[in-house]
Every structure is written in C-alpha cells, then in structure tokens.
Design an enzyme around this catalytic site. Structure first.
Site, PDB file in Angstrom:
ATOM      1  N   HIS A 238      28.212  55.569  33.931  1.00  0.00           N
ATOM      2  CA  HIS A 238      28.421  54.130  33.972  1.00  0.00           C
ATOM      3  C   HIS A 238      27.478  53.388  33.040  1.00  0.00           C
ATOM      4  N   TYR A 242      27.068  50.248  29.212  1.00  0.00           N
ATOM      5  CA  TYR A 242      26.212  49.128  28.818  1.00  0.00           C
ATOM      6  C   TYR A 242      25.371  49.468  27.597  1.00  0.00           C
ATOM      7  N   HIS A 389      42.015  49.675  30.446  1.00  0.00           N
ATOM      8  CA  HIS A 389      40.734  48.976  30.659  1.00  0.00           C
ATOM      9  C   HIS A 389      39.745  49.270  29.536  1.00  0.00           C
ATOM     10  N   PHE A 390      39.568  50.552  29.197  1.00  0.00           N
ATOM     11  CA  PHE A 390      38.426  50.790  28.312  1.00  0.00           C
ATOM     12  C   PHE A 390      38.737  50.635  26.827  1.00  0.00           C
ATOM     13  N   HIS A 391      40.011  50.468  26.474  1.00  0.00           N
ATOM     14  CA  HIS A 391      40.232  50.127  25.064  1.00  0.00           C
ATOM     15  C   HIS A 391      39.983  48.655  24.770  1.00  0.00           C
ATOM     16  N   ARG A 452      46.912  59.012  33.610  1.00  0.00           N
ATOM     17  CA  ARG A 452      46.205  59.146  32.342  1.00  0.00           C
ATOM     18  C   ARG A 452      46.065  60.625  32.023  1.00  0.00           C
ATOM     19  N   ARG A 453      45.591  60.938  30.824  1.00  0.00           N
ATOM     20  CA  ARG A 453      45.307  62.311  30.422  1.00  0.00           C
ATOM     21  C   ARG A 453      46.490  63.235  30.672  1.00  0.00           C
TER      22      ARG A 453
HETATM   23 FE1  HAS Z   1      34.496  50.017  32.944  1.00  0.00          FE
HETATM   24  C1  HAS Z   1      36.012  52.979  33.956  1.00  0.00           C
HETATM   25  C2  HAS Z   1      34.212  49.046  36.209  1.00  0.00           C
HETATM   26  C3  HAS Z   1      32.669  47.228  31.997  1.00  0.00           C
HETATM   27  C4  HAS Z   1      34.110  51.368  29.790  1.00  0.00           C
HETATM   28  N1  HAS Z   1      34.995  51.819  32.037  1.00  0.00           N
HETATM   29  C5  HAS Z   1      35.631  52.891  32.621  1.00  0.00           C
HETATM   30  C6  HAS Z   1      35.824  53.932  31.637  1.00  0.00           C
HETATM   31  C7  HAS Z   1      35.246  53.484  30.460  1.00  0.00           C
HETATM   32  C8  HAS Z   1      34.734  52.157  30.732  1.00  0.00           C
HETATM   33  C9  HAS Z   1      35.148  54.238  29.147  1.00  0.00           C
HETATM   34  O1  HAS Z   1      34.457  50.329  38.965  1.00  0.00           O
HETATM   35  C10 HAS Z   1      36.556  55.260  31.864  1.00  0.00           C
HETATM   36  C11 HAS Z   1      35.695  56.378  32.308  1.00  0.00           C
HETATM   37  C12 HAS Z   1      36.551  57.615  32.482  1.00  0.00           C
HETATM   38  O2  HAS Z   1      36.968  58.210  31.458  1.00  0.00           O
HETATM   39  O3  HAS Z   1      36.848  57.973  33.626  1.00  0.00           O
HETATM   40  N2  HAS Z   1      33.664  48.412  33.915  1.00  0.00           N
HETATM   41  C13 HAS Z   1      33.682  48.204  35.246  1.00  0.00           C
HETATM   42  C14 HAS Z   1      33.023  46.925  35.559  1.00  0.00           C
HETATM   43  C15 HAS Z   1      32.586  46.419  34.360  1.00  0.00           C
HETATM   44  C16 HAS Z   1      32.988  47.373  33.339  1.00  0.00           C
HETATM   45  C17 HAS Z   1      32.838  46.305  36.900  1.00  0.00           C
HETATM   46  N3  HAS Z   1      33.609  49.407  31.224  1.00  0.00           N
HETATM   47  C18 HAS Z   1      32.892  48.244  31.052  1.00  0.00           C
HETATM   48  C19 HAS Z   1      32.366  48.187  29.717  1.00  0.00           C
HETATM   49  C20 HAS Z   1      32.773  49.364  29.089  1.00  0.00           C
HETATM   50  C21 HAS Z   1      33.539  50.107  30.053  1.00  0.00           C
HETATM   51  C22 HAS Z   1      31.505  47.080  29.180  1.00  0.00           C
HETATM   52  C23 HAS Z   1      32.501  49.858  27.705  1.00  0.00           C
HETATM   53  C24 HAS Z   1      31.898  49.190  26.748  1.00  0.00           C
HETATM   54  N4  HAS Z   1      35.037  50.843  34.714  1.00  0.00           N
HETATM   55  C25 HAS Z   1      34.791  50.297  35.948  1.00  0.00           C
HETATM   56  C26 HAS Z   1      35.237  51.234  37.000  1.00  0.00           C
HETATM   57  C27 HAS Z   1      35.736  52.367  36.350  1.00  0.00           C
HETATM   58  C28 HAS Z   1      35.604  52.086  34.932  1.00  0.00           C
HETATM   59  C29 HAS Z   1      35.166  51.073  38.444  1.00  0.00           C
HETATM   60  C30 HAS Z   1      36.304  53.642  36.991  1.00  0.00           C
HETATM   61  C31 HAS Z   1      37.747  53.534  37.116  1.00  0.00           C
HETATM   62  C32 HAS Z   1      38.377  54.779  37.708  1.00  0.00           C
HETATM   63  O4  HAS Z   1      39.004  54.642  38.781  1.00  0.00           O
HETATM   64  O5  HAS Z   1      38.250  55.872  37.143  1.00  0.00           O
HETATM   65  C33 HAS Z   1      31.796  45.133  34.184  1.00  0.00           C
HETATM   66  O6  HAS Z   1      30.612  45.400  33.483  1.00  0.00           O
HETATM   67  C34 HAS Z   1      32.577  44.063  33.496  1.00  0.00           C
HETATM   68  C35 HAS Z   1      31.845  42.723  33.493  1.00  0.00           C
HETATM   69  C36 HAS Z   1      32.437  41.797  32.456  1.00  0.00           C
HETATM   70  C37 HAS Z   1      32.867  40.569  32.647  1.00  0.00           C
HETATM   71  C38 HAS Z   1      33.464  39.790  31.506  1.00  0.00           C
HETATM   72  C39 HAS Z   1      32.504  38.816  30.865  1.00  0.00           C
HETATM   73  C40 HAS Z   1      33.139  38.228  29.634  1.00  0.00           C
HETATM   74  C41 HAS Z   1      32.508  38.003  28.462  1.00  0.00           C
HETATM   75  C42 HAS Z   1      33.288  37.453  27.307  1.00  0.00           C
HETATM   76  C43 HAS Z   1      33.245  35.962  27.287  1.00  0.00           C
HETATM   77  C44 HAS Z   1      34.089  35.463  26.195  1.00  0.00           C
HETATM   78  C45 HAS Z   1      34.013  34.252  25.649  1.00  0.00           C
HETATM   79  C46 HAS Z   1      34.932  33.971  24.558  1.00  0.00           C
HETATM   80  C47 HAS Z   1      33.017  33.269  26.112  1.00  0.00           C
HETATM   81  C48 HAS Z   1      32.768  39.903  33.974  1.00  0.00           C
HETATM   82  C49 HAS Z   1      31.057  38.262  28.272  1.00  0.00           C
HETATM   83  C50 HAS Z   1      35.051  32.519  24.239  1.00  0.00           C
HETATM   84  C51 HAS Z   1      35.966  32.419  23.105  1.00  0.00           C
HETATM   85  C52 HAS Z   1      36.389  31.272  22.570  1.00  0.00           C
HETATM   86  C53 HAS Z   1      37.293  31.243  21.414  1.00  0.00           C
HETATM   87  C54 HAS Z   1      35.973  30.021  23.160  1.00  0.00           C
HETATM   88  C1  HEM Z   2      42.097  57.735  25.254  1.00  0.00           C
HETATM   89  C2  HEM Z   2      44.863  55.352  22.040  1.00  0.00           C
HETATM   90  C3  HEM Z   2      40.866  53.911  19.673  1.00  0.00           C
HETATM   91  C4  HEM Z   2      38.134  55.759  23.200  1.00  0.00           C
HETATM   92  C5  HEM Z   2      43.182  57.155  24.634  1.00  0.00           C
HETATM   93  C6  HEM Z   2      44.537  57.142  25.149  1.00  0.00           C
HETATM   94  C7  HEM Z   2      45.311  56.481  24.250  1.00  0.00           C
HETATM   95  C8  HEM Z   2      44.456  56.055  23.167  1.00  0.00           C
HETATM   96  C9  HEM Z   2      46.794  56.202  24.355  1.00  0.00           C
HETATM   97  C10 HEM Z   2      44.960  57.738  26.482  1.00  0.00           C
HETATM   98  C11 HEM Z   2      45.246  59.177  26.405  1.00  0.00           C
HETATM   99  C12 HEM Z   2      45.446  59.833  27.756  1.00  0.00           C
HETATM  100  O1  HEM Z   2      44.938  59.346  28.777  1.00  0.00           O
HETATM  101  O2  HEM Z   2      46.128  60.876  27.778  1.00  0.00           O
HETATM  102  C13 HEM Z   2      44.014  54.834  21.078  1.00  0.00           C
HETATM  103  C14 HEM Z   2      44.457  54.161  19.871  1.00  0.00           C
HETATM  104  C15 HEM Z   2      43.328  53.770  19.201  1.00  0.00           C
HETATM  105  C16 HEM Z   2      42.181  54.182  19.994  1.00  0.00           C
HETATM  106  C17 HEM Z   2      45.885  53.936  19.456  1.00  0.00           C
HETATM  107  C18 HEM Z   2      43.206  53.048  17.887  1.00  0.00           C
HETATM  108  C19 HEM Z   2      43.587  53.505  16.771  1.00  0.00           C
HETATM  109  C20 HEM Z   2      39.793  54.183  20.488  1.00  0.00           C
HETATM  110  C21 HEM Z   2      38.455  53.694  20.272  1.00  0.00           C
HETATM  111  C22 HEM Z   2      37.682  54.202  21.281  1.00  0.00           C
HETATM  112  C23 HEM Z   2      38.549  55.035  22.106  1.00  0.00           C
HETATM  113  C24 HEM Z   2      38.008  52.798  19.138  1.00  0.00           C
HETATM  114  C25 HEM Z   2      36.226  54.039  21.558  1.00  0.00           C
HETATM  115  C26 HEM Z   2      35.339  53.611  20.732  1.00  0.00           C
HETATM  116  C27 HEM Z   2      38.960  56.525  23.995  1.00  0.00           C
HETATM  117  C28 HEM Z   2      38.486  57.342  25.098  1.00  0.00           C
HETATM  118  C29 HEM Z   2      39.635  57.936  25.678  1.00  0.00           C
HETATM  119  C30 HEM Z   2      40.777  57.443  24.940  1.00  0.00           C
HETATM  120  C31 HEM Z   2      37.040  57.504  25.552  1.00  0.00           C
HETATM  121  C32 HEM Z   2      39.667  58.833  26.917  1.00  0.00           C
HETATM  122  C33 HEM Z   2      39.738  60.267  26.584  1.00  0.00           C
HETATM  123  C34 HEM Z   2      39.870  61.084  27.841  1.00  0.00           C
HETATM  124  O3  HEM Z   2      40.585  60.676  28.780  1.00  0.00           O
HETATM  125  O4  HEM Z   2      39.232  62.131  27.891  1.00  0.00           O
HETATM  126  N1  HEM Z   2      43.158  56.481  23.431  1.00  0.00           N
HETATM  127  N2  HEM Z   2      42.645  54.831  21.109  1.00  0.00           N
HETATM  128  N3  HEM Z   2      39.819  54.981  21.607  1.00  0.00           N
HETATM  129  N4  HEM Z   2      40.327  56.617  23.919  1.00  0.00           N
HETATM  130 FE1  HEM Z   2      41.482  55.738  22.505  1.00  0.00          FE
HETATM  131 CU    CU Z   3      31.492  52.456  35.484  1.00  0.00          CU
END
Ligand code: HAS
Ligand code: HEM
Ligand code: CU
Length: 573
Positions: A238, A242, A389-391, A452-453
């Site tokens: 997790h 960050y 979610h994570f893309h 997924r996967r």
């Molecule tokens: Fe996540 C699964 C919960 C944030 C990445 N997350 C994943 C996985 C990845 C990932 C890679 O609780 C998959 C792992 C796997 O392969 O199994 N995630 C959260 C929560 C947050 C969160 C609570 N995740 C991230 C971030 C990631 C990331 C950051 C990568 C960089 N996530 C989960 C959970 C799972 C999970 C479960 C497991 C799911 C499962 O069942 O397997 C929080 O940190 C999110 C807090 C963020 C906010 C949004 C704040 C918004 C901001 C933008 C403001 C924009 C403005 C734009 C102001 C509350 C800061 C203004 C624009 C104008 C034009 C005015």
């Molecule tokens: C998995 C598409 C770019 C990180 C996947 C999956 C898709 C996908 C469809 C799901 C596969 C599955 O669950 O079987 C794409 C496309 C991209 C892109 C079209 C852009 C060209 C990225 C980037 C990141 C990323 C920029 C991170 C920097 C991952 C990760 C997984 C994943 C961590 C999970 C692998 C796993 O389940 O083991 N992608 N992706 N992808 N992608 Fe991407």
């Molecule tokens: Cu997490």
C-alpha cells in the site's frame, strides 16, 4: 542563478559547477532509464485492453513467438510500469530536488554507484522475466514460484532506492547541523518526508524477499507461508502507492502553481499533509486482504479506518491544489465560480499534463475509498474494477505528471529545447482521454463481475460475458487501448526528438519552477507557527510511524509466525 535557500555562513560545501554537471547527468540517466522501461511496458498495455475488449491477439504468430503467455506479458507490464519506471524516475527526481533546494554538495561517486546498483538489479531481474522463468505478476504472491534470479534482482533494486533515501536524509541532517534553528525549506521537507516514509514502508518487502522468498526459491527451505508473505507484501504494497504519488504531489505543490502563473497556497498546510503521509501511509495494508482467511476482522476494520485517515492529506492536497490554480487564474483575469478555469495556461503541455493528472485522480481517489470500504470490497475485489482504479491513480496521476515534468526537466537538465510543444500538448490530452476511457470500461466490467488478470477474450469465457450484455464497456476498453497507443507514440516522439537534439541554451535558462507561497513557513523555527514547529522533527515522526505500524501489524503477524505453514512452490506457466 541557482535557487538556493541556504546562507553563505554555512560550513557546508555548496554545489560547484562540476558537481552540478554530474548531478544533472545522473538525474537524466535515472529519468531516461525510467522512460525506457515505461516504453516497453506501455507497448503491452493496449494488447491487454484489447483482451478486455473481447479481442484476443495473443494467438497471433508474432505474439506467440514473443510471449510465453498472456501472463508473461502482464508480468512485464506490471513490473516495468509500476515498479521500474516509478522507482527510477523518483530516485533521480527526489535526489535532485533537495540537493538543489538546499544547495549542498552530494558525494557523486556514491550517487552514481547507487544508480549503477539499481540498474544492475533491474537487468538481473529482467533476465528471468524475459525468459518466462518468473511469470509471477508484479505482486509475486507465493506459492507461485519464480526463478531466484528475479527475487535477487528485485531485492537489489529496492536496496538501491534505500541508498538514495539514506543519501538524501544524510544531506538534510548535515544541512540541519550547519543551520541550527532554521526551518527546512518546503521542497526538501516534502522529499525527506517521502523518503523516510519509504524506509518504514520497505521493511515488509525486504523481510519478505530476503527472509522468505530468496531462500525458498533457492531450495533452502521446504516451503513458504503464503499468508505471511502476502501480509509482508502489502505492508509495503500500500505505501508504495504513496511512494509513487508523493513525488507527483511535490510537483503539484511546489512547481505547478508557478507554471500556472500563481502561488503555492500554504507551506504549513503542505508540511502537515506530508507529515500525515509519513505517519499514516503504512498501517493500512490489510485493505488489500479483506478476502484473506485467518486475519481477524477487528484488524481489518482498524486498517480500514486508518485508510480513511490517510485519505485526509489527499483531500488537503485537493483543496490546496485547487486554491493555487484558482489564485493563478484569477491573477490573469479569471472570473466566475468555475469560469476561471479557462484562464489557466492550457497551451503549456507541462501544466496541462499535471492538471489533467489531478482531474483523473479525483475519480481514482473516489474509487479508492470504495475499495477500502469493507462492505463494498467483495463487489470489486479481483475484478476489472481494480485495474480501472489504478490506471487513473498510478497510470495517470503519477505517470502523466511525470510526463509533464519531463517537458521542463529535460530542457533544464540538458539545455535542449522541447521538440514540438504542440505534439507534446496533444500527447497529454490523448493520454488523459485514453486513461479515462480505460477506467470507464474497466470499472463498468468489474461491476458486472468480469475478473482481472484473465485472458477473458479466450473463447471459452466470452460466452459468459456476452450473456451479460457488456458490448459497450468492452468496446470502450478496446478503444482506450488504441487511444493510449497513439498517446504513447506522440509522447515518445517528443521525448526522443528532444533528447537527440543539440543543446541550444544554457540549461539554467530553464529554471526549476519553484513557486512562492501565499502563506510561507518563515525562515527560523523561532518565528514559525506552531504547525511548522511541530512538523519539523521528521525523525521523531518516523519513529511514531514505526510504533504505529508495530501496533497494528504485530497482532496480525504474530499468529502467522506461531502457525507457520511450509507450502511448496508452484509453477503454473
Ligand atoms: Fe489504490 C488497489 C484504496 C490511492 C494504486 N491501488 C490499488 C492497486 C494499485 C493502487 C496499483 O482499499 C492494485 C493492487 C493490486 O494489484 O492488487 N487507493 C486506495 C485509497 C486511496 C488509493 C483509499 N491507489 C491509490 C494511489 C495509487 C493506487 C494514489 C497509485 C499511485 N487501492 C485501494 C484499495 C485497493 C487498492 C482498498 C485494493 C483493492 C482490492 O480489492 O484489491 C487513497 O489514497 C485515495 C485518496 C485520494 C483522494 C483524491 C484527492 C484528489 C486530488 C486531486 C484534486 C484535483 C484538483 C483538480 C484540485 C481522496 C488530490 C482541480 C482542477 C481544475 C481544473 C480546477
Ligand atoms: C494491468 C492496460 C499503462 C500499470 C493492465 C490491464 C490492462 C492494462 C487492460 C489489466 C490486465 C488484467 O488484469 O488482466 C494498459 C494500457 C496502458 C497501460 C492500455 C497504456 C498504454 C499502464 C501504466 C501503468 C500500468 C502507465 C503504471 C505506471 C499496470 C499494472 C497492472 C496493469 C500494475 C496490473 C498487472 C497485474 O495485475 O499483475 N494494464 N495499461 N499500466 N497495468 Fe496497465
Ligand atoms: Cu492500498
């Protein structure tokens, strides 16, 4: 002029020209290695998107020759994008920024040694990945058993990142000794807090790989306990998100406001957000393990509440980022409740990339809260929702921000001029659009229960999904792959053309876009607000983080140690 915050009375040697040149080369080496890894990883993504669009390209002769299976491609995609790209870019970025911010002279031999170690780890791990001997996905859950060479390479890579952390903390402490009573400048503060968080976070992975996986894959132990391994993995897994996000936040807080023509909102608030990330990022890993047996519900629920707590600093960031963008736009004649948005410099690819990255993160963060809610988790866990979610978190909030940063960082490091700013601008819109489509298609399919996967496009499974009328989300997902492929081509055309062009300017003509603050922290701790004073002792906050982690992981891990299971490895590919 060097944007230096340190005074000349310091006994500490400042950056000299030769060191700066070497440091810029090193930062470039880290960034280019990162973007090379991403390039390969991103070539595989669209094939996966087609798979989730119901189109199976993996039976084509070309892919049959290149990939042992869908899973070999998926492993490469996850490892190269999420682990290699991020870590290399961040290691360069978060060494360069504090060194410039403090104007201190790092030991460049050590810094280059670290880069070479990390690269050696990467090349080592790449061999079994490419020979289909470590098709264990980027989470490498046992009892899936890869070649020991993979685990050893990965361990060396992570160890190298800890050496960068050590060097930055060391330089910061030397600066503190030379400047007693001074407030740590905010860019350094954010960098050091992130590195210290990563040190506490990495402990789980280090123990998993060094104590469990390496001896087991070498055949030295009878088996490995999958539950303990997963728990140690998510201890790191997790907070690693960050570790990918906070370096982008550094840019959103410190540089984006200036790029947008405005100011950072508040240094005190910025420091509070990073202090909270330092303390609360790690003790939340069980939100990835709600479905795991033999973990008490009480601890799952405690980790859930801590997850909600660690969303708070992101909400602070959302407020702060919106405030500084609004400040910028109103200073340039912006009006209205949301009409001011039009006055942002949308012609600037670097700014646009980062604002679009933020927009994607509004949805990514909201989805994260759903994932974290123990009552919703069974609906989305292990479905296509999760890659959705994570893309839009790591794949956009992080990646698109780093792409946008490259548009000023490369000219700043090399003195080369950004090639085709208009193509650069187009690439970021294509990336944003593609990722929003991918997220829409994948979240939607996930809610319908598509896993997924999985090679879901293989004929046997398609019938089931066809019966669920998923034609529209499938089409959206397939289209997203094509849009993202175009985005990648546009982006890399700009990047390589820029890198291969000749130097035309003094690199310092493109400065680091450090922003002023509307509410600054002050120079000395004596004049600073209570908030600034209380957030200054980062080592004490690290200690608090460690105590909290032990409190919420000790009772989870102790019974696993007491009931350690020796499970033999499996090779399913
Ligand atoms: Fe996540 C699964 C919960 C944030 C990445 N997350 C994943 C996985 C990845 C990932 C890679 O609780 C998959 C792992 C796997 O392969 O199994 N995630 C959260 C929560 C947050 C969160 C609570 N995740 C991230 C971030 C990631 C990331 C950051 C990568 C960089 N996530 C989960 C959970 C799972 C999970 C479960 C497991 C799911 C499962 O069942 O397997 C929080 O940190 C999110 C807090 C963020 C906010 C949004 C704040 C918004 C901001 C933008 C403001 C924009 C403005 C734009 C102001 C509350 C800061 C203004 C624009 C104008 C034009 C005015
Ligand atoms: C998995 C598409 C770019 C990180 C996947 C999956 C898709 C996908 C469809 C799901 C596969 C599955 O669950 O079987 C794409 C496309 C991209 C892109 C079209 C852009 C060209 C990225 C980037 C990141 C990323 C920029 C991170 C920097 C991952 C990760 C997984 C994943 C961590 C999970 C692998 C796993 O389940 O083991 N992608 N992706 N992808 N992608 Fe991407
Ligand atoms: Cu997490």
């Amino acid at each position: 002029a060097l944007p230096s915050q340190s005074s000349s009375r310091a006994a500490l040697p400042g950056l000299d020209a030769a060191t700066l040149t070497s440091l810029k080369k090193l930062t470039q080496a880290y960034a280019v290695t990162a973007f090379l890894a991403l390039m390969i990883g991103v070539l595989l993504g669209p094939l996966q998107a087609l798979n989730y669009g119901g189109i199976n390209v993996y039976d084509s002769p070309l892919l049959k020759a290149l990939l042992g299976s869908y899973y070999q491609g998926l492993t490469l995609h996850g490892v190269l994008n999420a682990l290699v790209f991020t870590q290399f870019f961040i290691s360069g970025w978060m060494l360069y920024l504090p060194v410039r911010d403090l104007n201190v002279r790092p030991n460049m031999r050590f810094a280059w040694f670290t880069y070479l170690t990390m690269t050696a780890g990467l090349l080592t791990a790449a061999v079994p990945l490419l020979t289909n001997d470590a098709t264990v996905l980027y989470t490498f859950y046992p009892p899936l058993e890869g070649s020991p060479v993979f685990y050893i390479g990965a361990a060396v890579m992570v160890a190298a990142s800890l050496l960068v952390a050590g060097q930055v903390v060391w330089l910061w402490l030397a600066w503190k000794r030379a400047h007693p009573g001074r407030v740590t400048p905010v860019v350094t503060y954010m960098s050091v807090a992130t590195w210290l968080m990563w040190v506490v976070a990495a402990l789980g992975l280090v123990v998993e790989v060094v104590v469990l996986l390496i001896p087991w894959s070498l055949g030295l132990t009878r088996g490995v306990d999958p539950l303990l391994a997963r728990t140690l993995f998510w201890w790191t897994g997790h907070p690693i998100v960050y570790f990918w996000l906070l370096p982008a936040y550094i840019s959103w807080y410190a540089f984006l406001p200036r790029q947008a023509g405005g100011r950072m909102a508040s240094e005190g608030l910025t420091r509070l957000a990073f202090a909270m990330f330092l303390v609360f990022s790690v003790p939340v890993g069980l939100h990835h393990q709600y479905a795991d047996p033999n973990v008490q519900n009480t601890w799952k629920v405690i980790h859930m509440f801590l997850t909600f707590l660690v969303a708070v600093p992101s909400l602070l960031t959302a407020f702060s980022a919106a405030a500084s963008l609004e400040d910028a736009a109103r200073a340039h004649g912006g009006r209205g409740l949301i009409g001011w948005v039009r006055r942002l410099p949308w012609g600037n690819a670097s700014m646009t990339a980062q604002v679009l990255a933020m927009v994607s993160f509004i949805f990514g963060g909201a989805g994260g809260i759903v994932n974290a809610s123990i009552a919703f988790s069974p609906v989305v866990h292990n479905t296509a929702w999760i890659p959705g979610h994570f893309h839009i978190t790591v794949g956009t909030a992080t990646t698109l921000t780093f792409m946008g940063v490259m548009f000023w960082l490369v000219p700043h490091l090399t003195g080369k001029r950004l090639a085709s700013p208009r193509v650069a601008l187009a690439s970021v819109w294509w990336w944003f659009t593609g990722m929003m489509l991918l997220a829409l298609g994948m979240h939607w399919q996930g809610l319908a229960g598509v896993p997924r996967r999985a090679l879901v496009s293989a004929s046997a499974q398609q019938g089931v999904y066809d019966a669920m009328h998923l034609g529209l989300p499938k089409a959206i997902t397939a289209a997203s792959g094509i849009v993202l492929f175009v985005a990648a081509i546009l982006f890399y055309a700009v990047l390589w053309r820029t890198l291969l062009s000749r130097r035309v300017d003094d690199p310092e003509r493109t400065p680091i876009p450090t922003s002023e603050a509307i509410s600054a922290a002050g120079e000395t701790l004596a004049d600073a607000s209570p908030l600034v004073r209380r957030t200054e002792p980062l080592l004490a906050l690290t200690f608090a983080a460690l105590v909290l982690v032990i409190l919420v992981y000790g009772p989870v891990i102790a019974p696993m140690l007491a009931n350690y299971q020796f499970i033999p490895g499996q090779r399913l590919w």
